[in-house]
Design an enzyme around this catalytic site. Structure first.
Site, mmCIF file in Angstrom:
data_model
loop_
_atom_site.group_PDB
_atom_site.id
_atom_site.type_symbol
_atom_site.label_atom_id
_atom_site.label_comp_id
_atom_site.label_asym_id
_atom_site.label_seq_id
_atom_site.Cartn_x
_atom_site.Cartn_y
_atom_site.Cartn_z
ATOM 1 N N ASP A 1 0.839 -1.204 0.000
ATOM 2 C CA ASP A 1 0.000 0.000 0.000
ATOM 3 C C ASP A 1 0.875 1.255 0.000
ATOM 4 O OD1 ASP A 1 0.869 -0.058 2.616
ATOM 5 O OD2 ASP A 1 -1.108 0.130 3.528
ATOM 6 N N SER A 2 2.214 1.056 0.032
ATOM 7 C CA SER A 2 3.145 2.170 -0.204
ATOM 8 C C SER A 2 2.942 2.725 -1.615
ATOM 9 C CB SER A 2 4.593 1.706 -0.010
ATOM 10 O OG SER A 2 4.829 0.494 -0.700
ATOM 11 N N ASP B 1 -1.173 -6.392 -0.507
ATOM 12 C CA ASP B 1 -1.201 -5.698 0.786
ATOM 13 C C ASP B 1 -2.603 -5.147 1.020
ATOM 14 O OD1 ASP B 1 -0.028 -4.783 3.084
ATOM 15 O OD2 ASP B 1 1.061 -3.124 2.127
ATOM 16 N N LYS C 1 -1.286 -9.615 2.906
ATOM 17 C CA LYS C 1 -0.605 -9.152 4.127
ATOM 18 C C LYS C 1 -1.510 -8.126 4.804
ATOM 19 C CE LYS C 1 2.907 -5.920 4.067
ATOM 20 N NZ LYS C 1 2.370 -4.844 4.921
ATOM 21 N N GLU D 1 -1.524 -5.330 8.376
ATOM 22 C CA GLU D 1 -0.760 -4.731 9.474
ATOM 23 C C GLU D 1 -1.449 -4.987 10.812
ATOM 24 O OE1 GLU D 1 -0.012 -0.563 8.735
ATOM 25 O OE2 GLU D 1 0.911 -1.001 6.791
ATOM 26 N N GLU E 1 8.854 -4.245 10.894
ATOM 27 C CA GLU E 1 9.262 -2.936 10.368
ATOM 28 C C GLU E 1 9.750 -2.036 11.501
ATOM 29 O OE1 GLU E 1 6.568 -1.084 7.588
ATOM 30 O OE2 GLU E 1 7.668 0.812 7.637
HETATM 31 O O1 KIV Z 1 3.462 -1.188 1.727
HETATM 32 C C1 KIV Z 1 4.645 -1.543 1.820
HETATM 33 O O2 KIV Z 1 5.502 -1.219 0.996
HETATM 34 C C2 KIV Z 1 5.004 -2.363 2.964
HETATM 35 C C3 KIV Z 1 6.455 -2.661 3.166
HETATM 36 C C4 KIV Z 1 7.125 -1.482 3.748
HETATM 37 C C5 KIV Z 1 6.668 -3.879 3.966
HETATM 38 O O3 KIV Z 1 4.165 -2.760 3.715
#
Ligand code: KIV
Length: 275
Positions: free
Chosen positions: A45-46, A84, A114, A116, A183
């Protein structure tokens, strides 16, 4: 052609060799990551920050994430692709978490998802795992809820906070997660967690003793100029190279050096004469 990497393969790598994971959000970079033999591609989600120019990862939703995840899975032949889960997919409406995880798997053809850590993380994770969707955990600095953690800071810096991280990792393993991202965690705490659990830990700002490492690809190749965290190593700085190529293009168009003969198409003189 090498075979597609499975969750079982990732689990088997623990204590054998270090695992590699990079983010990707589009076809060309996902294809290069895959060709480089990286084990896992994370459609992170970055995306919000490094591709869409937004301030916070909470500003992307399922629509954007699925759009990009589809481009990535079209490109990737070998790596395990992890979608994500964006904030809205499971933190705003926990009841929808399983169906959103299924959308990553069935619509975008990801191999895993994934999410969080947050206050209802274990409940949501349990339901996703019950639905037989491979799940990667993410603890330590969790950007979607960074405001509750006192900002973008290293987590687990005192014994009490570190103990909580260890407990979270153990709980996620017990539920059936196949790996956990750590992280911004002190290296000694990441090492402790890595030794305590049987599933791989994938570190980002968590030291060399994790089972694997993940970076945001735009940080690694120098395509994101707004901010560079301490844990990033830039392996190449593409931004100035790309800028130079674009300036050269502009100069050559103005000077009529581009397009040259070899970039142009011709017509026979006799055909021209008929006009
Ligand atoms: O969204 C992302 O890029 C991440 C990584 C920093 C692990 O969750």
């Amino acid at each position: 052609m090498a075979e597609k990497i499975t969750v079982k393969d990732i689990l088997a790598l623990k204590n054998k060799r270090k695992i590699t994971m990079l983010t990707a959000y589009d076809y060309p970079l996902a294809s290069l990551v895959d060709q480089a033999g990286i084990d896992m591609v994370l459609v992170g989600d970055s995306l919000a920050n490094v591709v869409l120019g937004l301030e916070s990862t909470t500003q992307v939703g399922m629509a954007e994430m699925l759009h990009h995840a589809k481009a990535v899975t079209r490109a990737v032949k070998q790596a395990l692709v992890v979608g994500d889960m964006p904030f809205e997919a499971y933190q705003l409406d926990t009841a929808k978490a399983v169906s959103n995880a299924e959308r990553f798997m069935f619509e975008a053809k990801c191999d895993a998802v994934k999410l969080e850590w947050f206050d209802k993380c274990l409940d949501v994770s349990r339901e996703i795992i019950k639905a037989k969707i491979p799940l990667m955990g993410h603890i330590g600095l969790t950007p979607q809820t960074a405001d509750k953690l006192g900002g973008f800071k290293v987590q687990g810096k005192d014994a009490e906070a570190a103990k909580k991280l260890i407990e979270q990792a153990i709980a996620l393993e017990a539920l059936g997660c196949f790996a956990i991202v750590l992280e911004c965690v002190p290296d000694k705490i990441a090492e402790m967690i890595t030794k305590k659990i049987k599933i791989p830990t994938i570190g980002i700002g968590a030291g060399v003793n994790c089972d694997g490492q993940v970076l945001v690809i735009h940080d690694l190749i120098g395509l994101y100029e707004r901010f560079k965290p301490k844990f990033v190593k830039q392996y190449i700085n593409l931004s100035p190279m790309i800028k130079k190529a674009l300036e050269d293009f502009k100069a050559e168009v103005i000077a009529q050096k581009f397009p040259a003969k070899e970039h142009s198409f011709t017509i026979k003189e006799e055909e021209l004469g008929k006009l």
